[in-house]
Scaffold this motif. Structure first.
Motif, PDB file in Angstrom:
ATOM      1  N   ILE A   8       8.414  16.122  -5.035  1.00  0.00           N
ATOM      2  CA  ILE A   8       8.883  14.942  -5.030  1.00  0.00           C
ATOM      3  C   ILE A   8       9.906  14.688  -6.455  1.00  0.00           C
ATOM      4  CG2 ILE A   8       7.030  13.786  -6.306  1.00  0.00           C
ATOM      5  CD1 ILE A   8       7.256  11.398  -4.703  1.00  0.00           C
ATOM      6  N   CYS A   9      11.026  13.983  -5.946  1.00  0.00           N
ATOM      7  CA  CYS A   9      11.799  13.461  -7.093  1.00  0.00           C
ATOM      8  C   CYS A   9      11.649  11.973  -7.071  1.00  0.00           C
ATOM      9  CB  CYS A   9      13.239  13.764  -6.590  1.00  0.00           C
ATOM     10  SG  CYS A   9      14.580  13.224  -7.701  1.00  0.00           S
ATOM     11  N   TRP A  10      11.332  11.540  -8.358  1.00  0.00           N
ATOM     12  CA  TRP A  10      11.083  10.026  -8.606  1.00  0.00           C
ATOM     13  C   TRP A  10      12.174   9.576  -9.344  1.00  0.00           C
ATOM     14  CZ3 TRP A  10       8.707   6.406  -6.315  1.00  0.00           C
ATOM     15  CH2 TRP A  10       8.581   5.104  -7.006  1.00  0.00           C
ATOM     16  N   ILE A  11      12.810   8.397  -9.241  1.00  0.00           N
ATOM     17  CA  ILE A  11      13.940   7.896  -9.840  1.00  0.00           C
ATOM     18  C   ILE A  11      13.348   6.588  -9.820  1.00  0.00           C
ATOM     19  CG2 ILE A  11      16.303   7.402 -10.280  1.00  0.00           C
ATOM     20  CD1 ILE A  11      16.919   9.700  -8.377  1.00  0.00           C
ATOM     21  N   GLU A  12      13.084   5.887 -11.284  1.00  0.00           N
ATOM     22  CA  GLU A  12      12.680   4.588 -11.354  1.00  0.00           C
ATOM     23  C   GLU A  12      13.757   4.177 -12.574  1.00  0.00           C
ATOM     24  OE1 GLU A  12       8.749   1.748 -12.218  1.00  0.00           O
ATOM     25  OE2 GLU A  12       8.457   3.895 -11.709  1.00  0.00           O
ATOM     26  N   TYR A  13      14.197   2.585 -12.164  1.00  0.00           N
ATOM     27  CA  TYR A  13      14.654   1.849 -13.353  1.00  0.00           C
ATOM     28  C   TYR A  13      14.052   0.575 -13.442  1.00  0.00           C
ATOM     29  CZ  TYR A  13      18.960   4.932 -13.006  1.00  0.00           C
ATOM     30  OH  TYR A  13      19.478   6.085 -13.345  1.00  0.00           O
ATOM     31  N   ALA A  14      13.262   0.374 -14.477  1.00  0.00           N
ATOM     32  CA  ALA A  14      12.399  -0.683 -14.919  1.00  0.00           C
ATOM     33  C   ALA A  14      12.391  -1.160 -16.263  1.00  0.00           C
ATOM     34  CB  ALA A  14      10.963  -0.597 -14.076  1.00  0.00           C
ATOM     35  N   VAL A  34       0.675  -1.320  -0.074  1.00  0.00           N
ATOM     36  CA  VAL A  34       0.118   0.044  -0.073  1.00  0.00           C
ATOM     37  C   VAL A  34       1.001   1.313   0.074  1.00  0.00           C
ATOM     38  CG1 VAL A  34      -1.455   1.245   1.346  1.00  0.00           C
ATOM     39  CG2 VAL A  34      -1.797  -1.272   1.132  1.00  0.00           C
ATOM     40  N   LEU A  35       1.787   1.386   1.002  1.00  0.00           N
ATOM     41  CA  LEU A  35       2.769   2.388   0.834  1.00  0.00           C
ATOM     42  C   LEU A  35       3.554   2.737  -0.086  1.00  0.00           C
ATOM     43  CD1 LEU A  35       3.975   4.484   3.116  1.00  0.00           C
ATOM     44  CD2 LEU A  35       6.016   2.992   3.215  1.00  0.00           C
ATOM     45  N   TRP A  36       4.055   1.845  -0.813  1.00  0.00           N
ATOM     46  CA  TRP A  36       5.115   1.812  -2.228  1.00  0.00           C
ATOM     47  C   TRP A  36       3.914   2.165  -3.077  1.00  0.00           C
ATOM     48  CZ3 TRP A  36       8.867   3.697  -2.903  1.00  0.00           C
ATOM     49  CH2 TRP A  36      10.102   3.466  -3.898  1.00  0.00           C
ATOM     50  N   ARG A  37       2.764   1.497  -3.416  1.00  0.00           N
ATOM     51  CA  ARG A  37       2.056   1.700  -4.411  1.00  0.00           C
ATOM     52  C   ARG A  37       1.609   3.365  -4.458  1.00  0.00           C
ATOM     53  NH1 ARG A  37       1.392  -0.515  -9.078  1.00  0.00           N
ATOM     54  NH2 ARG A  37       1.974   1.439  -9.632  1.00  0.00           N
ATOM     55  N   HIS A  38       1.293   3.835  -3.318  1.00  0.00           N
ATOM     56  CA  HIS A  38       1.016   5.215  -3.287  1.00  0.00           C
ATOM     57  C   HIS A  38       2.090   6.054  -3.772  1.00  0.00           C
ATOM     58  CE1 HIS A  38      -0.300   9.060  -1.386  1.00  0.00           C
ATOM     59  NE2 HIS A  38       0.809   9.307  -0.811  1.00  0.00           N
ATOM     60  N   TYR A  39       3.286   5.799  -3.394  1.00  0.00           N
ATOM     61  CA  TYR A  39       4.431   6.771  -3.753  1.00  0.00           C
ATOM     62  C   TYR A  39       4.869   6.264  -5.031  1.00  0.00           C
ATOM     63  CZ  TYR A  39       4.968   9.021   0.796  1.00  0.00           C
ATOM     64  OH  TYR A  39       4.505   9.632   2.113  1.00  0.00           O
ATOM     65  N   THR A  40       4.739   5.494  -5.725  1.00  0.00           N
ATOM     66  CA  THR A  40       5.009   4.928  -6.827  1.00  0.00           C
ATOM     67  C   THR A  40       4.199   5.753  -7.835  1.00  0.00           C
ATOM     68  OG1 THR A  40       5.753   2.702  -6.548  1.00  0.00           O
ATOM     69  CG2 THR A  40       5.082   3.113  -8.632  1.00  0.00           C
ATOM     70  N   ASP A  41       2.705   5.678  -7.577  1.00  0.00           N
ATOM     71  CA  ASP A  41       1.900   6.596  -8.373  1.00  0.00           C
ATOM     72  C   ASP A  41       2.080   7.946  -8.235  1.00  0.00           C
ATOM     73  OD1 ASP A  41       0.627   4.282  -9.109  1.00  0.00           O
ATOM     74  OD2 ASP A  41      -0.763   4.343  -7.618  1.00  0.00           O
ATOM     75  N   LEU A  42       2.410   8.421  -6.991  1.00  0.00           N
ATOM     76  CA  LEU A  42       2.659   9.807  -6.912  1.00  0.00           C
ATOM     77  C   LEU A  42       3.902  10.467  -7.705  1.00  0.00           C
ATOM     78  CD1 LEU A  42       1.667  12.271  -5.457  1.00  0.00           C
ATOM     79  CD2 LEU A  42       3.172  11.755  -3.356  1.00  0.00           C
ATOM     80  N   GLY A  43       4.855   9.499  -7.601  1.00  0.00           N
ATOM     81  CA  GLY A  43       6.207   9.868  -8.178  1.00  0.00           C
ATOM     82  C   GLY A  43       6.075   9.865  -9.647  1.00  0.00           C
ATOM     83  N   ARG A  44       5.632   8.833 -10.171  1.00  0.00           N
ATOM     84  CA  ARG A  44       5.278   8.860 -11.559  1.00  0.00           C
ATOM     85  C   ARG A  44       4.364   9.955 -12.089  1.00  0.00           C
ATOM     86  NH1 ARG A  44       4.004   2.258 -12.598  1.00  0.00           N
ATOM     87  NH2 ARG A  44       5.820   1.557 -12.017  1.00  0.00           N
ATOM     88  N   ALA A  45       3.312  10.367 -11.468  1.00  0.00           N
ATOM     89  CA  ALA A  45       2.508  11.674 -11.880  1.00  0.00           C
ATOM     90  C   ALA A  45       3.368  12.862 -11.671  1.00  0.00           C
ATOM     91  CB  ALA A  45       1.383  11.513 -10.922  1.00  0.00           C
TER      92      ALA A  45
END
Length: 447
Positions: free
Chosen positions: A156-162, A136-147
């Motif tokens: 927010i600074c979002w860095i994702e390698y996937a 739940v926590l990570w889903r929230h910040y994943t969505d927030l970060g991507r947005a």
């Protein structure tokens, strides 16, 4: 990003930099306090093996008193990752939550973020690989970060390698997208990584190596649920044909709702229809749900099954009191009158067996339902959570649109119908039983 790509080294560098100015407060947490403490010790040991050690005043590794204190007054410590204990009495300049995918609620974020309010330029760092439907926590910040990507006003600074969602694990370009250190000095060994990707199972590769979100367990029941629909086969019909009914009660983990389910069995035990009797959608209705369970058990002189290690276990004493009765039992060749009740507790081991049995019954169409939309929604959301070599139902619904307690209560009722003996006859029947006796309706009343 995926595992083994330098997150720990990056965290340690960020912590060390924060500690250089005077009076800085830094906290670290992970899935649980034991792991947080272990990783904190690893960080400290690395720091103390560098010139950074000359700036350190003391290190305390005594359990529950762990802290690295700098000569300038700054400090670094591990904290317990719960909503009630996560650094609540502290004021922090930097908080780091590692393995963020493991948190099944937003409680940690609420606790941590409030420790940052009084410190200028304080930051909250979350680090993890991909999660699953329980994260739940990570889903929230994943969505927030991507947005936040491309938003000039984002805080927010979002860095994702996937890898891409439809990536083939055999595509080296996709594998490298999730593993930025692959082939770099000190990074993931490329040959070893590709060997792991080719030889491991699909779910593990997607989560651990491609950094893609997955399910926490195997499929639930939805793919077989349609074949179990039988519109004319109800609990009331089974009772009219000489069968018996039992009940299952369960609460949601947060005790903000629950469900009472009925399951009936014909004398031949071939098919077991299940129905929703009552659903509680708020904490205020919980007492009424327990009383409804007791009233139905008394009315039909039947069992109400409750998981002994489930959230509803707290209702067992009340149910025992509400269904108290006298029965005759044979002891030493003589009949004696003893106190009894109508509660059928299911142990933790029994729960695992019950889930397996209910799953198999749905697959083989030995469970029937009347296409209740409330129950259908719960079934569509439920997934399996592996426990050793068996599994149980995942209790938390991260969508917030379903009640997993309906499925767990149905499972308890089915197991009781499958394994219990009929209720022993009471010495005297309760007036409430005579007045309340009625067939379970296919049109349940809900609160």
């Amino acid at each position: 990003m995926a595992r083994q790509n330098g997150k720990t080294s990056w965290i340690l560098t960020r912590v060390a930099r924060q500690l250089l100015p005077a009076g800085q407060h830094v906290a670290y947490t992970a899935q649980d306090r034991s792991l947080a403490r272990l990783k904190w010790e690893e960080h400290v040991d690395i720091l103390m093996d560098t010139p950074f050690a000359s700036r350190v005043k003391e290190v305390n590794k005594q359990r529950n008193q762990e802290k690295l204190v700098m000569k300038n007054g700054s400090w670094y410590m591990p904290v317990t990752p719960t909503a009630k204990k996560a650094a609540r009495s502290l004021s922090l300049d930097l908080a780091i939550a590692d393995e963020a995918y493991a948190h099944v609620s937003m409680g940690l974020a609420g606790a941590i973020r409030n420790t940052l309010l009084t410190r200028p330029l304080a930051q909250f760092y979350l680090v993890s690989n991909a999660g699953d439907e329980t994260s739940v926590l990570w889903r929230h910040y994943t969505d927030l970060g991507r947005a936040s990507i491309g938003d000039p006003d984002a805080t927010i600074c979002w860095i994702e390698y996937a890898s891409s969602d439809d990536a083939s694990r055999f595509d080296p370009v996709e594998v490298r997208a999730a593993n930025p250190s692959a082939g770099e000095p000190g990074g993931v060994d490329w040959l070893s990584l590709m060997t792991e990707v080719r030889e491991s199972d699909e779910a593990t590769v997607r989560k651990e190596n491609l950094n893609l979100w997955t399910s926490s367990g195997g499929p639930g029941l939805s793919r077989w649920w349609g074949q179990a629909k039988r519109s004319g086969f109800t609990v009331a019909k089974v009772l009219a044909d000489g069968g018996r009914v039992v009940f299952g009660l369960d609460f949601e983990p947060d005790r903000d709702g629950g469900a009472l389910m009925a399951c009936a069995a014909m004398p031949d035990g071939q098919v077991f229809p299940i129905e929703v009797v009552a659903v509680a959608d708020d904490p205020v209705s919980m007492d009424g749900l327990v009383k409804r369970a007791a009233d139905n058990a008394i009315a039909h002189q039947s069992w109400v099954a409750v998981g002994a290690s489930s959230p509803a276990a707290s209702a067992i004493p009340a149910l025992e009191a509400l269904t108290a009765r006298k029965v005759k039992v044979k002891r030493g060749g003589q009949y004696k009158t003893e106190d009894a009740h109508l509660v059928f507790p299911v142990t933790a081991q029994g729960t695992s067996r019950a889930v397996g049995a209910f799953h198999d019954a749905v697959v083989s169409a030995k469970v029937a339902h009347v296409d209740d939309p409330v129950l259908n929604t719960a079934v569509s959301a439920v997934v399996r959570r592996e426990v050793g070599d068996s599994f149980v139902w995942q209790r938390r619904d991260v969508t917030g649109q379903s009640r997993p307690s309906l499925v767990t209560a149905a499972t308890m009722a089915y197991w009781c119908a499958l394994t219990s003996d009929p209720v022993p006859a009471a010495v005297t029947k309760s007036p409430r039983a005579r007045a309340a006796r009625r067939p379970v309706s296919g049109q349940p009343v809900r609160r």
